[in-house]
Design a protein around this motif. Structure first.
Motif, PDB file in Angstrom:
ATOM      1  N   SER A   1       0.839  -1.212   0.000  1.00  0.00           N
ATOM      2  CA  SER A   1       0.000   0.000   0.000  1.00  0.00           C
ATOM      3  C   SER A   1       0.869   1.256   0.000  1.00  0.00           C
ATOM      4  N   GLU A   2       1.729   1.349  -0.975  1.00  0.00           N
ATOM      5  CA  GLU A   2       2.673   2.457  -1.057  1.00  0.00           C
ATOM      6  C   GLU A   2       3.097   2.709  -2.499  1.00  0.00           C
ATOM      7  N   TYR A   3       3.516   3.935  -2.782  1.00  0.00           N
ATOM      8  CA  TYR A   3       4.138   4.228  -4.080  1.00  0.00           C
ATOM      9  C   TYR A   3       5.650   4.020  -3.950  1.00  0.00           C
ATOM     10  N   PHE A   4       6.248   3.539  -5.037  1.00  0.00           N
ATOM     11  CA  PHE A   4       7.705   3.362  -5.067  1.00  0.00           C
ATOM     12  C   PHE A   4       8.262   3.880  -6.388  1.00  0.00           C
ATOM     13  N   SER A   5       9.585   4.085  -6.436  1.00  0.00           N
ATOM     14  CA  SER A   5      10.259   4.282  -7.716  1.00  0.00           C
ATOM     15  C   SER A   5      10.355   2.928  -8.410  1.00  0.00           C
ATOM     16  N   ARG A   6      10.676   2.954  -9.720  1.00  0.00           N
ATOM     17  CA  ARG A   6      10.730   1.698 -10.461  1.00  0.00           C
ATOM     18  C   ARG A   6      11.975   1.664 -11.325  1.00  0.00           C
ATOM     19  N   SER A   7      12.537   0.458 -11.457  1.00  0.00           N
ATOM     20  CA  SER A   7      13.668   0.311 -12.371  1.00  0.00           C
ATOM     21  C   SER A   7      13.153   0.446 -13.800  1.00  0.00           C
ATOM     22  N   PHE A   8      13.811   1.262 -14.605  1.00  0.00           N
ATOM     23  CA  PHE A   8      13.388   1.442 -15.995  1.00  0.00           C
ATOM     24  C   PHE A   8      13.591   0.152 -16.776  1.00  0.00           C
ATOM     25  N   VAL A   9      14.641  -0.584 -16.429  1.00  0.00           N
ATOM     26  CA  VAL A   9      15.015  -1.753 -17.215  1.00  0.00           C
ATOM     27  C   VAL A   9      14.157  -2.972 -16.859  1.00  0.00           C
ATOM     28  N   SER A  10      14.071  -3.315 -15.574  1.00  0.00           N
ATOM     29  CA  SER A  10      13.339  -4.530 -15.191  1.00  0.00           C
ATOM     30  C   SER A  10      11.854  -4.252 -14.948  1.00  0.00           C
ATOM     31  N   HIS A  11      11.493  -2.999 -14.827  1.00  0.00           N
ATOM     32  CA  HIS A  11      10.127  -2.608 -14.473  1.00  0.00           C
ATOM     33  C   HIS A  11       9.714  -3.128 -13.096  1.00  0.00           C
ATOM     34  N   LYS A  12      10.695  -3.454 -12.270  1.00  0.00           N
ATOM     35  CA  LYS A  12      10.363  -3.884 -10.902  1.00  0.00           C
ATOM     36  C   LYS A  12      10.355  -2.659  -9.997  1.00  0.00           C
ATOM     37  N   LEU A  13       9.363  -2.614  -9.118  1.00  0.00           N
ATOM     38  CA  LEU A  13       9.330  -1.524  -8.147  1.00  0.00           C
ATOM     39  C   LEU A  13      10.490  -1.701  -7.169  1.00  0.00           C
ATOM     40  N   ILE A  14      11.055  -0.583  -6.757  1.00  0.00           N
ATOM     41  CA  ILE A  14      12.177  -0.627  -5.808  1.00  0.00           C
ATOM     42  C   ILE A  14      11.569  -0.415  -4.424  1.00  0.00           C
ATOM     43  N   GLU A  15      11.454  -1.507  -3.688  1.00  0.00           N
ATOM     44  CA  GLU A  15      10.619  -1.469  -2.485  1.00  0.00           C
ATOM     45  C   GLU A  15      11.331  -0.844  -1.286  1.00  0.00           C
ATOM     46  N   GLU A  16      11.695   0.391  -1.443  1.00  0.00           N
ATOM     47  CA  GLU A  16      12.355   1.142  -0.363  1.00  0.00           C
ATOM     48  C   GLU A  16      11.615   2.455  -0.170  1.00  0.00           C
ATOM     49  N   PRO A  17      10.964   2.626   0.979  1.00  0.00           N
ATOM     50  CA  PRO A  17      10.276   3.896   1.201  1.00  0.00           C
ATOM     51  C   PRO A  17      11.240   5.039   1.468  1.00  0.00           C
ATOM     52  N   SER A  18      10.814   6.237   1.161  1.00  0.00           N
ATOM     53  CA  SER A  18      11.617   7.441   1.428  1.00  0.00           C
ATOM     54  C   SER A  18      10.635   8.612   1.402  1.00  0.00           C
ATOM     55  N   ILE A  19      11.175   9.809   1.499  1.00  0.00           N
ATOM     56  CA  ILE A  19      10.303  10.991   1.472  1.00  0.00           C
ATOM     57  C   ILE A  19       9.474  11.039   0.184  1.00  0.00           C
TER      58      ILE A  19
END
Ligand code: GLC
Length: 438
Positions: A298-316
Protein backbone atom coordinates in the motif's frame (compact mmCIF):
# COMPACT_ATOMS: atom_id res chain seq x y z
CA UNK A 1 8.27 27.70 23.00
CA UNK A 2 7.21 31.32 22.24
CA UNK A 3 6.15 31.95 18.64
CA UNK A 4 9.07 33.33 16.63
CA UNK A 5 8.83 37.01 15.71
CA UNK A 6 7.93 36.44 12.09
CA UNK A 7 9.02 39.82 10.77
CA UNK A 8 12.43 39.55 12.38
CA UNK A 9 12.76 36.06 11.04
CA UNK A 10 12.00 37.16 7.47
CA UNK A 11 14.70 39.84 7.79
CA UNK A 12 17.28 37.32 9.00
CA UNK A 13 16.38 34.88 6.25
CA UNK A 14 16.59 37.56 3.60
CA UNK A 15 20.13 38.28 4.81
CA UNK A 16 21.07 34.70 3.96
CA UNK A 17 19.82 35.20 0.41
CA UNK A 18 21.85 38.40 0.17
CA UNK A 19 25.00 36.63 1.40
CA UNK A 20 24.58 33.98 -1.28
CA UNK A 21 23.51 36.44 -4.00
CA UNK A 22 25.78 36.51 -7.04
CA UNK A 23 23.83 39.33 -8.77
CA UNK A 24 22.02 37.25 -11.40
CA UNK A 25 21.64 34.05 -9.39
CA UNK A 26 22.01 32.74 -5.87
CA UNK A 27 24.36 29.97 -4.82
CA UNK A 28 22.91 27.36 -2.43
CA UNK A 29 25.62 27.90 0.21
CA UNK A 30 29.13 29.37 0.27
CA UNK A 31 32.07 26.92 -0.06
CA UNK A 32 30.07 23.71 -0.27
CA UNK A 33 27.91 24.73 -3.25
CA UNK A 34 29.60 27.56 -5.17
CA UNK A 35 27.61 27.31 -8.46
CA UNK A 36 24.00 27.73 -9.60
CA UNK A 37 21.78 24.68 -9.13
CA UNK A 38 18.57 24.13 -11.06
CA UNK A 39 15.94 23.26 -8.47
CA UNK A 40 17.65 25.38 -5.82
CA UNK A 41 17.14 28.49 -7.96
CA UNK A 42 13.47 27.59 -8.42
CA UNK A 43 12.92 27.29 -4.66
CA UNK A 44 14.92 30.47 -4.09
CA UNK A 45 12.75 32.38 -6.58
CA UNK A 46 9.60 31.15 -4.83
CA UNK A 47 10.78 32.86 -1.63
CA UNK A 48 12.34 35.91 -3.25
CA UNK A 49 9.12 36.82 -5.10
CA UNK A 50 7.69 38.18 -1.84
CA UNK A 51 10.56 40.62 -1.34
CA UNK A 52 11.84 41.51 -4.78
CA UNK A 53 9.86 40.11 -7.66
CA UNK A 54 12.26 41.38 -10.33
CA UNK A 55 15.17 39.66 -8.64
CA UNK A 56 13.08 36.50 -8.40
CA UNK A 57 12.49 36.64 -12.16
CA UNK A 58 16.22 37.09 -12.75
CA UNK A 59 16.90 34.01 -10.63
CA UNK A 60 14.91 32.00 -13.16
CA UNK A 61 15.98 33.71 -16.38
CA UNK A 62 19.60 33.19 -15.36
CA UNK A 63 18.92 29.44 -15.48
CA UNK A 64 18.20 29.78 -19.18
CA UNK A 65 21.79 30.72 -19.98
CA UNK A 66 22.58 27.05 -19.30
CA UNK A 67 19.78 25.56 -21.40
CA UNK A 68 21.05 23.17 -24.03
CA UNK A 69 19.90 23.55 -27.63
CA UNK A 70 17.89 20.32 -27.30
CA UNK A 71 15.91 21.82 -24.38
CA UNK A 72 17.75 20.13 -21.52
CA UNK A 73 18.19 22.19 -18.37
CA UNK A 74 21.39 21.19 -16.59
CA UNK A 75 21.43 20.66 -12.86
CA UNK A 76 24.48 22.89 -12.40
CA UNK A 77 25.69 26.00 -14.21
CA UNK A 78 29.27 26.33 -13.12
CA UNK A 79 30.87 29.51 -11.88
CA UNK A 80 33.23 30.91 -14.50
CA UNK A 81 36.73 29.48 -14.29
CA UNK A 82 35.85 26.71 -11.81
CA UNK A 83 37.90 23.51 -11.86
CA UNK A 84 34.62 21.60 -11.59
CA UNK A 85 34.23 22.09 -15.33
CA UNK A 86 36.48 19.06 -15.74
CA UNK A 87 34.38 17.04 -13.31
CA UNK A 88 31.06 17.70 -15.04
CA UNK A 89 32.24 18.05 -18.67
CA UNK A 90 28.84 18.97 -20.06
CA UNK A 91 30.79 20.38 -22.99
CA UNK A 92 31.30 16.83 -24.31
CA UNK A 93 27.73 16.88 -25.57
CA UNK A 94 27.12 18.73 -28.85
CA UNK A 95 23.92 20.35 -27.56
CA UNK A 96 25.61 22.08 -24.61
CA UNK A 97 26.09 25.85 -24.74
CA UNK A 98 29.42 27.35 -25.79
CA UNK A 99 29.59 30.30 -23.49
CA UNK A 100 28.88 28.72 -20.09
CA UNK A 101 30.05 25.48 -18.51
CA UNK A 102 27.29 23.17 -17.31
CA UNK A 103 26.79 19.68 -15.98
CA UNK A 104 25.31 17.00 -18.26
CA UNK A 105 22.60 15.92 -15.79
CA UNK A 106 19.25 17.51 -15.00
CA UNK A 107 17.24 17.92 -11.77
CA UNK A 108 13.56 17.88 -10.74
CA UNK A 109 11.52 20.15 -13.03
CA UNK A 110 10.41 22.81 -10.54
CA UNK A 111 10.77 25.62 -13.06
CA UNK A 112 7.15 25.79 -14.26
CA UNK A 113 5.91 25.94 -10.67
CA UNK A 114 8.34 28.75 -9.85
CA UNK A 115 7.24 30.67 -12.96
CA UNK A 116 3.59 30.40 -11.87
CA UNK A 117 4.37 31.37 -8.27
CA UNK A 118 6.07 34.52 -9.53
CA UNK A 119 3.10 35.09 -11.85
CA UNK A 120 0.84 35.29 -8.78
CA UNK A 121 2.73 38.39 -7.70
CA UNK A 122 2.22 40.22 -11.00
CA UNK A 123 -0.65 42.22 -12.50
CA UNK A 124 -2.31 40.42 -15.37
CA UNK A 125 -0.57 42.26 -18.26
CA UNK A 126 2.83 41.85 -16.63
CA UNK A 127 2.05 38.24 -15.88
CA UNK A 128 1.29 37.55 -19.51
CA UNK A 129 4.58 39.12 -20.59
CA UNK A 130 6.41 37.05 -17.99
CA UNK A 131 4.71 33.85 -19.09
CA UNK A 132 5.33 34.60 -22.77
CA UNK A 133 9.02 35.09 -22.02
CA UNK A 134 9.36 31.76 -20.20
CA UNK A 135 6.96 29.63 -22.22
CA UNK A 136 9.22 28.64 -25.18
CA UNK A 137 11.97 27.56 -22.78
CA UNK A 138 9.60 25.53 -20.63
CA UNK A 139 8.07 23.97 -23.69
CA UNK A 140 11.38 22.78 -25.07
CA UNK A 141 12.46 21.56 -21.61
CA UNK A 142 9.33 19.47 -21.10
CA UNK A 143 9.53 18.16 -24.67
CA UNK A 144 13.13 17.16 -24.06
CA UNK A 145 12.13 15.30 -20.89
CA UNK A 146 9.64 13.24 -22.86
CA UNK A 147 11.73 12.79 -25.95
CA UNK A 148 14.99 11.93 -24.22
CA UNK A 149 13.84 10.40 -20.95
CA UNK A 150 10.68 8.53 -21.91
CA UNK A 151 11.95 6.68 -24.98
CA UNK A 152 9.21 4.01 -24.85
CA UNK A 153 6.37 6.48 -24.36
CA UNK A 154 5.39 5.03 -20.99
CA UNK A 155 4.36 8.30 -19.39
CA UNK A 156 7.14 8.03 -16.80
CA UNK A 157 10.52 9.67 -17.29
CA UNK A 158 13.76 7.99 -16.32
CA UNK A 159 16.86 9.30 -14.59
CA UNK A 160 20.42 8.27 -15.31
CA UNK A 161 22.18 9.42 -12.16
CA UNK A 162 20.98 9.73 -8.55
CA UNK A 163 21.99 13.40 -8.54
CA UNK A 164 19.21 14.00 -11.04
CA UNK A 165 16.64 13.10 -8.38
CA UNK A 166 17.90 15.86 -6.09
CA UNK A 167 17.47 13.33 -3.26
CA UNK A 168 20.94 12.01 -3.90
CA UNK A 169 21.41 9.07 -1.55
CA UNK A 170 17.84 8.18 -0.61
CA UNK A 171 17.41 4.40 -0.10
CA UNK A 172 15.80 3.52 -3.46
CA UNK A 173 18.83 4.92 -5.28
CA UNK A 174 21.36 3.29 -2.98
CA UNK A 175 19.70 -0.11 -3.22
CA UNK A 176 19.48 0.10 -7.02
CA UNK A 177 23.07 1.28 -7.31
CA UNK A 178 24.25 -1.64 -5.19
CA UNK A 179 22.37 -4.03 -7.47
CA UNK A 180 23.38 -2.64 -10.84
CA UNK A 181 26.18 -0.16 -10.68
CA UNK A 182 28.69 -1.09 -8.03
CA UNK A 183 32.19 -1.02 -9.61
CA UNK A 184 34.49 -3.85 -8.48
CA UNK A 185 37.02 -1.41 -7.09
CA UNK A 186 34.43 0.22 -4.84
CA UNK A 187 33.33 -3.22 -3.55
CA UNK A 188 37.01 -4.03 -2.94
CA UNK A 189 37.58 -0.80 -1.05
CA UNK A 190 34.49 -1.53 1.01
CA UNK A 191 35.34 -5.11 1.90
CA UNK A 192 38.93 -4.20 2.78
CA UNK A 193 37.62 -1.33 4.95
CA UNK A 194 39.72 1.11 2.97
CA UNK A 195 36.87 3.49 2.26
CA UNK A 196 38.48 6.13 4.49
CA UNK A 197 40.89 6.72 1.61
CA UNK A 198 38.05 8.16 -0.47
CA UNK A 199 37.95 11.06 1.99
CA UNK A 200 41.24 12.30 0.60
CA UNK A 201 39.43 13.16 -2.65
CA UNK A 202 36.26 14.62 -1.15
CA UNK A 203 35.74 18.31 -0.66
CA UNK A 204 32.31 18.16 1.01
CA UNK A 205 33.57 16.28 4.07
CA UNK A 206 36.08 19.05 4.69
CA UNK A 207 33.20 21.52 5.06
CA UNK A 208 30.65 19.39 6.90
CA UNK A 209 31.24 16.53 9.41
CA UNK A 210 31.54 13.28 7.38
CA UNK A 211 28.76 11.66 9.42
CA UNK A 212 26.34 14.21 7.94
CA UNK A 213 27.19 13.48 4.31
CA UNK A 214 26.84 10.40 2.13
CA UNK A 215 29.22 7.57 2.99
CA UNK A 216 32.57 7.19 1.21
CA UNK A 217 31.36 4.04 -0.53
CA UNK A 218 28.24 5.81 -1.82
CA UNK A 219 30.30 8.81 -2.95
CA UNK A 220 32.82 6.65 -4.80
CA UNK A 221 30.15 4.60 -6.54
CA UNK A 222 28.27 7.77 -7.58
CA UNK A 223 31.49 9.19 -8.95
CA UNK A 224 31.93 6.03 -11.01
CA UNK A 225 28.41 6.36 -12.45
CA UNK A 226 29.13 9.96 -13.42
CA UNK A 227 32.36 8.93 -15.12
CA UNK A 228 30.58 6.21 -17.06
CA UNK A 229 27.85 8.44 -18.44
CA UNK A 230 30.30 11.25 -19.05
CA UNK A 231 32.29 8.86 -21.23
CA UNK A 232 29.15 8.51 -23.36
CA UNK A 233 29.04 12.32 -23.66
CA UNK A 234 25.70 12.33 -21.80
CA UNK A 235 23.99 10.71 -24.75
CA UNK A 236 21.10 8.89 -23.10
CA UNK A 237 20.58 6.39 -25.90
CA UNK A 238 24.22 5.33 -25.76
CA UNK A 239 24.13 5.16 -21.96
CA UNK A 240 20.96 3.08 -21.87
CA UNK A 241 22.25 0.61 -24.44
CA UNK A 242 24.89 -0.57 -21.94
CA UNK A 243 23.41 0.04 -18.52
CA UNK A 244 20.89 -1.49 -16.14
CA UNK A 245 21.07 1.50 -13.82
CA UNK A 246 18.18 3.75 -14.71
CA UNK A 247 15.25 4.66 -12.52
CA UNK A 248 11.74 5.99 -13.03
CA UNK A 249 12.02 8.11 -9.94
CA UNK A 250 8.84 8.65 -7.97
CA UNK A 251 9.59 12.16 -6.69
CA UNK A 252 10.78 13.41 -10.08
CA UNK A 253 7.72 12.08 -11.87
CA UNK A 254 5.35 13.59 -9.29
CA UNK A 255 7.04 16.95 -9.73
CA UNK A 256 6.90 16.60 -13.51
CA UNK A 257 3.17 15.89 -13.43
CA UNK A 258 2.56 19.05 -11.44
CA UNK A 259 4.97 20.99 -13.68
CA UNK A 260 3.00 19.94 -16.74
CA UNK A 261 -0.13 21.29 -15.15
CA UNK A 262 1.65 24.60 -14.55
CA UNK A 263 2.80 24.60 -18.18
CA UNK A 264 -0.81 24.12 -19.32
CA UNK A 265 -1.85 27.01 -17.10
CA UNK A 266 0.87 29.25 -18.56
CA UNK A 267 -0.07 28.33 -22.14
CA UNK A 268 -3.74 29.06 -21.48
CA UNK A 269 -2.97 32.44 -19.92
CA UNK A 270 -1.15 33.57 -23.05
CA UNK A 271 -3.62 32.07 -25.49
CA UNK A 272 -1.38 29.26 -26.74
CA UNK A 273 -2.26 25.66 -27.22
CA UNK A 274 0.21 22.96 -26.27
CA UNK A 275 1.27 20.79 -29.22
CA UNK A 276 -1.14 17.85 -29.45
CA UNK A 277 1.53 15.17 -28.97
CA UNK A 278 2.71 16.85 -25.79
CA UNK A 279 -0.85 17.12 -24.51
CA UNK A 280 -1.29 13.37 -24.99
CA UNK A 281 1.91 12.54 -23.18
CA UNK A 282 0.96 14.79 -20.28
CA UNK A 283 -2.33 12.97 -19.94
CA UNK A 284 -0.57 9.63 -20.05
CA UNK A 285 1.81 10.66 -17.26
CA UNK A 286 -1.06 11.41 -14.90
CA UNK A 287 -2.42 7.92 -15.50
CA UNK A 288 0.99 6.22 -15.42
CA UNK A 289 1.65 7.27 -11.83
CA UNK A 290 -0.67 4.47 -10.79
CA UNK A 291 1.89 1.94 -12.08
CA UNK A 292 4.17 3.01 -9.23
CA UNK A 293 1.58 1.99 -6.63
CA UNK A 294 2.23 -1.31 -4.89
CA UNK A 295 -0.86 -3.06 -3.56
CA UNK A 296 1.03 -5.36 -1.27
CA UNK A 297 2.73 -2.55 0.65
CA UNK A 298 0.00 0.00 0.00
CA UNK A 299 2.67 2.46 -1.06
CA UNK A 300 4.14 4.23 -4.08
CA UNK A 301 7.71 3.36 -5.07
CA UNK A 302 10.26 4.28 -7.72
CA UNK A 303 10.73 1.70 -10.46
CA UNK A 304 13.67 0.31 -12.37
CA UNK A 305 13.39 1.44 -15.99
CA UNK A 306 15.02 -1.75 -17.22
CA UNK A 307 13.34 -4.53 -15.19
CA UNK A 308 10.13 -2.61 -14.47
CA UNK A 309 10.36 -3.88 -10.90
CA UNK A 310 9.33 -1.52 -8.15
CA UNK A 311 12.18 -0.63 -5.81
CA UNK A 312 10.62 -1.47 -2.49
CA UNK A 313 12.36 1.14 -0.36
CA UNK A 314 10.28 3.90 1.20
CA UNK A 315 11.62 7.44 1.43
CA UNK A 316 10.30 10.99 1.47
CA UNK A 317 9.25 10.41 -2.16
CA UNK A 318 6.54 8.09 -0.76
CA UNK A 319 4.53 11.18 0.22
CA UNK A 320 5.07 13.26 -2.92
CA UNK A 321 2.16 11.87 -4.95
CA UNK A 322 0.24 14.39 -2.80
CA UNK A 323 2.12 17.15 -4.61
CA UNK A 324 1.43 15.62 -8.04
CA UNK A 325 -2.29 16.13 -7.59
CA UNK A 326 -2.85 13.06 -9.76
CA UNK A 327 -4.04 10.59 -7.10
CA UNK A 328 -7.47 9.87 -5.67
CA UNK A 329 -8.71 11.43 -2.44
CA UNK A 330 -8.57 7.96 -0.82
CA UNK A 331 -4.92 7.50 -1.70
CA UNK A 332 -4.20 11.03 -0.47
CA UNK A 333 -5.88 10.18 2.85
CA UNK A 334 -3.74 7.05 3.07
CA UNK A 335 -0.56 9.12 2.59
CA UNK A 336 -1.73 11.59 5.24
CA UNK A 337 -2.14 8.67 7.66
CA UNK A 338 1.44 7.61 6.92
CA UNK A 339 2.61 11.17 7.44
CA UNK A 340 1.13 11.14 10.93
CA UNK A 341 2.12 7.63 11.98
CA UNK A 342 4.78 7.68 14.69
CA UNK A 343 6.63 4.65 13.34
CA UNK A 344 7.03 6.06 9.85
CA UNK A 345 6.98 9.81 9.15
CA UNK A 346 5.36 11.21 12.31
CA UNK A 347 8.59 12.53 13.86
CA UNK A 348 8.81 15.37 16.40
CA UNK A 349 10.29 17.62 13.70
CA UNK A 350 8.74 16.26 10.53
CA UNK A 351 9.09 15.16 7.80
CA UNK A 352 12.10 12.77 7.88
CA UNK A 353 13.65 11.94 4.52
CA UNK A 354 13.30 8.24 5.31
CA UNK A 355 10.74 6.70 7.66
CA UNK A 356 11.87 6.39 11.28
CA UNK A 357 11.58 2.60 11.13
CA UNK A 358 13.79 2.26 8.02
CA UNK A 359 17.08 0.42 8.49
CA UNK A 360 18.74 3.39 6.76
CA UNK A 361 17.48 5.94 9.26
CA UNK A 362 20.20 8.18 10.69
CA UNK A 363 19.02 11.54 12.09
CA UNK A 364 21.81 13.71 10.65
CA UNK A 365 22.81 11.79 7.56
CA UNK A 366 21.97 13.80 4.43
CA UNK A 367 19.00 12.19 2.59
CA UNK A 368 18.85 9.18 4.90
CA UNK A 369 16.92 10.63 7.82
CA UNK A 370 17.05 14.42 8.17
CA UNK A 371 14.15 16.76 7.59
CA UNK A 372 14.57 19.09 4.61
CA UNK A 373 12.59 22.28 4.11
CA UNK A 374 12.09 21.82 0.37
CA UNK A 375 10.35 18.46 0.73
CA UNK A 376 8.26 19.89 3.58
CA UNK A 377 7.22 22.68 1.23
CA UNK A 378 6.18 20.20 -1.46
CA UNK A 379 4.18 18.17 1.06
CA UNK A 380 2.47 21.30 2.43
CA UNK A 381 1.44 22.24 -1.13
CA UNK A 382 0.12 18.73 -1.67
CA UNK A 383 -1.84 18.74 1.61
CA UNK A 384 -3.47 22.05 0.71
CA UNK A 385 -4.36 20.77 -2.70
CA UNK A 386 -6.31 17.85 -1.25
CA UNK A 387 -7.99 20.04 1.37
CA UNK A 388 -5.96 18.82 4.37
CA UNK A 389 -5.67 22.40 5.57
CA UNK A 390 -5.16 21.63 9.25
CA UNK A 391 -2.33 19.23 8.51
CA UNK A 392 -0.79 21.74 6.10
CA UNK A 393 -0.93 24.51 8.71
CA UNK A 394 0.57 22.24 11.40
CA UNK A 395 3.48 21.25 9.17
CA UNK A 396 4.01 24.84 8.12
CA UNK A 397 4.14 26.03 11.75
CA UNK A 398 6.50 23.28 12.84
CA UNK A 399 8.83 23.93 9.88
CA UNK A 400 9.00 27.64 10.69
CA UNK A 401 9.60 26.84 14.36
CA UNK A 402 12.43 24.47 13.48
CA UNK A 403 14.20 27.03 11.30
CA UNK A 404 13.64 29.79 13.89
CA UNK A 405 15.12 27.61 16.63
CA UNK A 406 18.08 26.11 14.75
CA UNK A 407 18.88 28.58 11.97
CA UNK A 408 18.63 28.25 8.18
CA UNK A 409 20.71 25.09 7.81
CA UNK A 410 20.63 22.62 4.98
CA UNK A 411 18.76 19.95 6.98
CA UNK A 412 17.69 19.05 10.51
CA UNK A 413 17.35 16.08 12.81
CA UNK A 414 13.71 14.96 12.82
CA UNK A 415 14.24 13.77 16.41
CA UNK A 416 15.27 17.02 18.08
CA UNK A 417 15.32 19.61 15.27
CA UNK A 418 19.08 20.14 15.62
CA UNK A 419 20.78 21.53 12.50
CA UNK A 420 23.13 19.71 10.11
CA UNK A 421 24.83 20.18 6.74
CA UNK A 422 25.68 23.61 5.36
CA UNK A 423 24.83 26.77 7.30
CA UNK A 424 23.10 29.73 5.61
CA UNK A 425 21.45 27.45 3.10
CA UNK A 426 19.50 29.39 0.48
CA UNK A 427 16.42 27.23 -0.14
CA UNK A 428 15.82 26.78 3.58
CA UNK A 429 15.81 30.58 3.91
CA UNK A 430 13.72 31.22 0.79
CA UNK A 431 11.06 28.60 1.38
CA UNK A 432 10.68 29.59 5.03
CA UNK A 433 10.08 33.14 3.81
CA UNK A 434 7.44 31.72 1.49
CA UNK A 435 5.79 29.80 4.33
CA UNK A 436 5.73 32.97 6.42
CA UNK A 437 4.43 35.23 3.69
CA UNK A 438 1.92 33.05 1.80
C1 GLC B 1 22.77 18.54 -2.79
C2 GLC B 1 21.30 18.15 -2.80
C3 GLC B 1 20.65 18.67 -4.06
C4 GLC B 1 20.88 20.16 -4.18
C5 GLC B 1 22.37 20.49 -4.10
C6 GLC B 1 22.65 21.98 -4.01
O1 GLC B 1 23.46 17.89 -3.81
O2 GLC B 1 21.16 16.78 -2.70
O3 GLC B 1 19.28 18.37 -4.06
O4 GLC B 1 20.34 20.66 -5.33
O5 GLC B 1 22.92 19.92 -2.96
O6 GLC B 1 22.01 22.53 -2.91
Amino acid sequence: MPKPDEQELVKDLYKVLKINDRKLWTIPAANLYPHQWLWDSCFIAIGLRHLDVDRAKTELTSLLRGQWSNGMLPHIILTLGSRDKEVERGYLNPYSPHDVATSGLTQPPMLAEAVVQIGKKLRSAERRTWYAQMYPHLLSYHRWLYHDRDPHNEGLVLLLHPYESGLDNTPPWISEMRKHSMPWWVSAIESLHLDGLVNLFRRDTKQVPPGQRMSNVEAAAYWAVLRRIRRKAYNSEAILSRSLFSVEDLAFNCIFIRANECLEQIAKAIGKELPADLGQRIKKSREALDQLWDDQHSEYFSRSFVSHKLIEEPSIATLLPLYSGAISKERAQHLVNMLKKRRTFGASWPVPSVPLNSSYFDAHKYWQGPTWVNTNWLIIEGLKRYGFNEEAAALRDRTVEMVAKSGPYEYFSPLDGSPAGAENFSWTAALTIDLLKS
